[in-house]
Write a protein that holds these residues in place. Sequence first.
Motif, mmCIF file in Angstrom:
data_model
loop_
_atom_site.group_PDB
_atom_site.id
_atom_site.type_symbol
_atom_site.label_atom_id
_atom_site.label_comp_id
_atom_site.label_asym_id
_atom_site.label_seq_id
_atom_site.Cartn_x
_atom_site.Cartn_y
_atom_site.Cartn_z
ATOM 1 N N GLU A 194 -11.997 3.986 -1.089
ATOM 2 C CA GLU A 194 -10.998 3.852 -2.153
ATOM 3 C C GLU A 194 -10.544 5.233 -2.620
ATOM 4 O OE1 GLU A 194 -9.885 1.028 -2.523
ATOM 5 O OE2 GLU A 194 -11.492 -0.359 -1.987
ATOM 6 N N TYR A 252 0.844 -1.204 0.000
ATOM 7 C CA TYR A 252 0.000 0.000 0.000
ATOM 8 C C TYR A 252 0.881 1.257 0.000
ATOM 9 C CZ TYR A 252 -3.469 3.414 1.679
ATOM 10 O OH TYR A 252 -4.274 4.505 1.819
ATOM 11 N N ASN A 267 -4.137 0.721 -8.412
ATOM 12 C CA ASN A 267 -5.388 0.636 -7.640
ATOM 13 C C ASN A 267 -5.430 -0.628 -6.783
ATOM 14 O OD1 ASN A 267 -6.592 3.058 -8.306
ATOM 15 N ND2 ASN A 267 -7.674 2.241 -10.087
ATOM 16 N N LYS A 268 -4.915 -1.723 -7.328
ATOM 17 C CA LYS A 268 -4.904 -2.968 -6.547
ATOM 18 C C LYS A 268 -3.889 -2.896 -5.417
ATOM 19 C CE LYS A 268 -4.864 -8.000 -7.010
ATOM 20 N NZ LYS A 268 -4.780 -9.150 -7.925
ATOM 21 N N ARG A 283 -5.797 -0.752 -2.476
ATOM 22 C CA ARG A 283 -7.167 -1.036 -2.069
ATOM 23 C C ARG A 283 -7.324 -0.861 -0.555
ATOM 24 N NH1 ARG A 283 -10.553 -3.602 -5.769
ATOM 25 N NH2 ARG A 283 -12.121 -3.089 -4.192
ATOM 26 N N GLN A 334 -7.821 -7.417 -0.607
ATOM 27 C CA GLN A 334 -8.046 -7.116 -2.019
ATOM 28 C C GLN A 334 -6.791 -6.571 -2.699
ATOM 29 O OE1 GLN A 334 -11.424 -4.443 -1.648
ATOM 30 N NE2 GLN A 334 -12.856 -6.121 -1.995
ATOM 31 N N ARG A 335 -5.704 -6.437 -1.941
ATOM 32 C CA ARG A 335 -4.439 -5.974 -2.532
ATOM 33 C C ARG A 335 -3.614 -7.153 -3.038
ATOM 34 N NH1 ARG A 335 -3.036 -3.197 2.805
ATOM 35 N NH2 ARG A 335 -4.836 -1.832 3.036
#
Length: 551
Positions: free
Chosen positions: A228, A203, A246-247, A250, A255-256
Amino acid sequence: MIEQILRQRYKILDKLGAGGVGETYIAEDLDIPVSPKPKCVVKRLHPKAIDGDNQRLFQKEAEILYKLGENHDQIPKLFAYFEENGEFFLVQELIEGHNLSEELIQGKPWSEAEVTKLLQEILDVLAFVHQHNVIHRDIKPSNIMRRKSDGKLILIDFGAVKEVGKLKINSDDSTTLTIGIGTFGYMPSEQALGKPKLSSDIYAVGMMAIQALTGISPKQLPEDENGELIWQNHAHVSAELTNIINKMVRYHFNQRYQSAIEVLQEIKPDTVQEFSPSAISALTPVKVEDKWGYKDQNGQLVITPQFDKAGKFAEGMAEVKIGSKWGYIDQSGRVVIKPEFDKVGSFCEGQARVKIGEKCTYIDKTGKILFDEASSFFEGLARVKICDRYGYIDKTIQVVIPPQFDKAWNFSEGLAVVKIGDRYGYIDKTGELVNQPRFDRAWSFSEGIALVRISDKYAYIDKNGELASQLFDEVGSFSEGLATVKINEKWGYIDKTGQLVIQPHFSVASNFCQGKASVELKNKLLGLLPMGDQVGYIDKTGKFISQQSEL
């Protein structure tokens, strides 16, 4: 502290900085018989901060630095850790250069190529850190130095690290509650709650990429109702890199991406996982002075240190580096596959993935190269090249679609683009042509449609190969369910079925963000905008909702 000498060896010259619990200084090493004396960094745990938690973190930083810095050129080396007069110090390598805060300037976005290179460099180091079950927890521009001597990025400040004892990547019980450490803007929600994951570091790297692409501080970026981030409208970036970033960022960690190497393989599909998990034998690598050998379970040296780097044993073989190339040894220490590879992975079911120059492939245990090149796996299949033709293998490294295509791409939604002659078509996972090669260019399927080029026009097709849209002069990427299209020098919008939902009236049209998009009318159409206005925002019906003086 200035001019003070620690351990009768390290003379403090100047103060570098201070944080909540520590101070850092530049010092010179008086024991080294050269002039001028070599410089190093001394980190001091502030006397007022000496409590159980801070002392534990300070010692952990020293342990991690020693373990990682000895084995990676882009992590500072630890020289000493000691207590003197009731105070705690660690001494580490001085990295001469500047940190990335000096390069990431507000209002000055980077190009996509520059950001892609940045991601690759940081993730290369992070993959190594994560392979050692370590979460950095404070990745941010000021903790990444660009080394003056070679321009490489160096990951510094391991004062917030957390070791994951038994790594269960990003499962709910993978880490126990710990101190909430990190920097606002780069720290995801689970880390702020004291539950950091490996994907917490991912992240932070994603946030740096967004900062570079937009020229906007992470603290200034808005979020949607699901938490988001909203950033794409501030950047000129491809749909592919947008989806990857974006992934990475997240809101929910599940969800990453689950590892740094997974992101690398998305950015650069030919990335080789040099640190692949595998079955480990009783022999483990050990470094003696500047060479690597192997010790047994009793700590006895059984393979003489002779290698520049060494990996773990899997299926009776281990990867070793001699000079600038990698090869493999058996458990007697005998070289059984000569060093000729630029990167290597561990053996699994009799094959290992290797990189030669810019190409990746697989070898067997005799060192035989099985394919001219091989991609990463997508939807269970990987693209391979044999004798100038492309086919596909499954995860047992068996050819399931024979090499027969002039070019081939990865599978998406069960279909893959292939090139035969100068035309493009689509195959299914049996290798059957489901859309004959009749397009001048073709892209992968997404949500049931794919973009194709027919002569000098673009259109979308469905999985039967039928046109799902009219022909367009140009097309843009989708954002919030709509994409820009150009017809007769004017821009409009289509939805994900390929249907025109906003007619092409505009000289300039941008992507939608938060339900609106900026557009420009150089040849103003009566009634669309108030008199005198040429720029404004439209909603998803094409109706103007505000006016702005500039795009």
